[in-house]
Design a protein around this motif. Structure first.
Motif, PDB file in Angstrom:
ATOM      1  N   ARG A 118       2.593   0.239   6.891  1.00 45.03           N
ATOM      2  CA  ARG A 118       2.277   1.361   5.992  1.00 45.03           C
ATOM      3  C   ARG A 118       2.265   0.937   4.533  1.00 45.03           C
ATOM      4  O   ARG A 118       1.615   1.568   3.702  1.00 45.03           O
ATOM      5  N   MET A 119       2.999  -0.125   4.208  1.00 49.00           N
ATOM      6  CA  MET A 119       3.069  -0.610   2.826  1.00 49.00           C
ATOM      7  C   MET A 119       1.872  -1.478   2.451  1.00 49.00           C
ATOM      8  O   MET A 119       1.592  -1.678   1.270  1.00 49.00           O
ATOM      9  N   LEU A 120       1.174  -1.996   3.430  1.00 48.38           N
ATOM     10  CA  LEU A 120       0.071  -2.914   3.174  1.00 48.38           C
ATOM     11  C   LEU A 120      -1.011  -2.230   2.343  1.00 48.38           C
ATOM     12  O   LEU A 120      -1.444  -1.127   2.656  1.00 48.38           O
ATOM     13  N   GLN A 121      -1.459  -2.890   1.281  1.00 46.14           N
ATOM     14  CA  GLN A 121      -2.449  -2.313   0.373  1.00 46.14           C
ATOM     15  C   GLN A 121      -3.698  -3.171   0.232  1.00 46.14           C
ATOM     16  O   GLN A 121      -4.544  -2.904  -0.625  1.00 46.14           O
ATOM     17  N   THR A 122      -3.850  -4.192   1.055  1.00 54.96           N
ATOM     18  CA  THR A 122      -4.994  -5.098   0.942  1.00 54.96           C
ATOM     19  C   THR A 122      -6.306  -4.333   1.085  1.00 54.96           C
ATOM     20  O   THR A 122      -6.509  -3.624   2.078  1.00 54.96           O
ATOM     21  N   PRO A 123      -7.224  -4.430   0.131  1.00 53.28           N
ATOM     22  CA  PRO A 123      -8.514  -3.748   0.275  1.00 53.28           C
ATOM     23  C   PRO A 123      -9.259  -4.218   1.521  1.00 53.28           C
ATOM     24  O   PRO A 123      -9.420  -5.412   1.744  1.00 53.28           O
TER      25      PRO A 123
END
Length: 454
Positions: free
Chosen positions: A435-440
């Motif tokens: 849920r923390m992953l923010q990779t485009p």
């Protein structure tokens, strides 16, 4: 000098703006605002009461037409060339039964808008829309973007992107400072880009991971036997009914569905024998499996309502020329009680992250056809289409998204996100890291049902 304000007509025009005579066709409760030093030579047409058109400062509208039934917002320093059409609605229903009386209604000066799809349009500051381009409902054109002449824009345009074609897609990115450009526009088709990838010695692992390798039958059988499909199978109903594989590509999922016992319709518009329905037809002939090929796009399905027990779409929604239209069609043809599974969709935290995703995609620079949406955009489109969201699989949550990464590699990625030793992590920790992953461009999957009519 004060603005020209005609409240009875909903019109506010800055005194330095120039508006050609008979440019504005107003209706009841409509609102137009035009900023300083703008030049309006085109037509602002309100199709129904309550519409809103706002135009900023120093904006030029040539002999173009803005057709407004909802809301159109144009920023400052925007250039809109001759014969551009900006329409925030479809004008008519797609279904003849709902539009058959339109002309009769017009003869009496009325129109039934309840069947017509529409959504606001926004064009940000410094954009340039070339001649004879068409901007369709719901589109947001970012700051400094350029729309090439004769393009048809059906989805959002990132800031400082150049888009072209029908449907329009990104062909290059511009430097916001205005001095340099990204590399030349892509000159390859999707088939040519995949063929190029297969020829690169250092891309052999990626080619195999994407199932682009030959022999074709070995590639599709490997997909059926590996971890991604095993995880997909657990999400689907018991085989035996009819399945629609949308955007089937070279047929890996069509084969897997048919091999598991589904009667498969493979939807794929590309005729290519490498990455299109030519490959799927080869699979069907060689295996004798029940796979029927239909050469059509997901935004216009040639099937009756409630036709399929399963609608499967692997890496498809982010390629939609109209995400809302595609979701409506997928849900429409799904039977009540059936399953709609859209897997491995590229997700952004915000639309402005799209250029960063496109910059690292291995094939986008070659053919220019990649895209991504925010998680909220996917979920909104599915819900508005009548889907009930049963599960949302986040990037690290399932092999549906993580394959071909091994469990140890997934654990290592979670450990890096949480900054903790991998040996200390359990499933809940991995879910939190996911849920923390923010990779485009990270991958999400969606399992949906069909809402029952109220």
């Amino acid at each position: 000098m004060a603005d020209t304000v005609l409240p009875q007509y909903g019109l506010t025009v800055h005194p330095s703006a120039r508006v050609s005579q008979n440019s504005i066709l107003l209706r009841e409760a409509c609102c137009v605002t035009i900023g300083a030093n703008s030049l309006i030579e085109g037509r602002l047409v309100f199709e129904r009461a309550g519409g809103r058109i706002a135009i900023g400062e120093r904006t030029f509208l040539g002999s173009a037409s803005i057709l407004c039934a909802n809301s159109v917002t144009i920023g400052s320093d925007v250039l809109i060339a001759f014969d551009v059409v900006i329409a925030d609605h479809d004008s008519h229903s797609l279904h003849f039964s709902e539009r058959k009386n339109d002309v009769l209604f017009w003869r009496h000066g009325v129109k039934d808008w309840s069947y017509v799809q529409g959504a606001p349009i926004r064009v940000d500051d410094k954009a340039w829309i070339g001649m004879r381009a068409t901007i369709l409902k719901g589109v947001h054109i970012g700051e400094g973007a350029v729309v090439a002449a004769c393009s048809v824009v059906t989805r959002d345009v990132p800031p400082y992107a150049v888009v072209a074609g029908n449907p329009a897609r990104v062909v290059r990115m511009l430097d916001p400072a205005g001095h340099t450009e990204a590399p030349n526009p892509p000159a390859m088709t999707w088939e040519q880009a995949v063929a190029w990838l297969r020829e690169q010695p250092d891309q052999a692992a990626l080619t195999r991971a994407c199932y682009f390798d030959d022999p074709l039958l070995e590639a599709v059988k490997r997909y059926h036997d590996e971890g991604e499909w095993a995880a997909v199978r657990e999400l689907l109903p018991t085989p035996g009914g009819k399945a629609l594989d949308v955007g089937a590509g070279r047929g890996i999922a069509s084969y897997a569905l048919a091999a598991d016992g589904w009667e498969v319709t493979a939807l794929e518009p590309d005729p290519s024998r490498l990455v299109g329905h030519g490959a799927i037809e080869e699979i069907a002939r060689a295996t004798g499996l029940p796979i029927r090929v239909v050469a059509e796009r997901g935004e216009r399905l040639p099937f009756p309502d409630d036709s399929f027990d399963v609608v499967h779409a692997r890496q498809v929604l982010h390629h939609a020329s109209d995400l809302n239209a595609m979701c409506r069609e997928l849900v429409r043809v799904l039977k009540p009680g059936g399953a709609l599974l859209a897997t491995r969709e590229h997700v952004l935290s915000k639309p402005e992250d799209l250029p960063a995703f496109l910059a690292v995609h291995p094939l986008h620079r070659l053919y220019g056809g990649e895209n991504a949406f925010t998680l909220e955009a996917y979920l909104a489109a599915l819900r508005q289409a009548g889907a009930s969201i049963k599960r949302v699989l986040s990037p690290l949550e399932s092999p549906v998204n993580t394959f071909p990464a091994t469990p140890d590699q997934v654990l290592g990625q979670a450990a890096a996100i949480l900054k903790r030793p991998a040996a200390e992590l359990g499933p809940r920790d991995v879910a939190r890291a996911s849920r923390m992953l923010q990779t485009p461009g990270r991958l999400f999957s969606f399992l949906c049902g069909k809402k029952r009519p109220a």
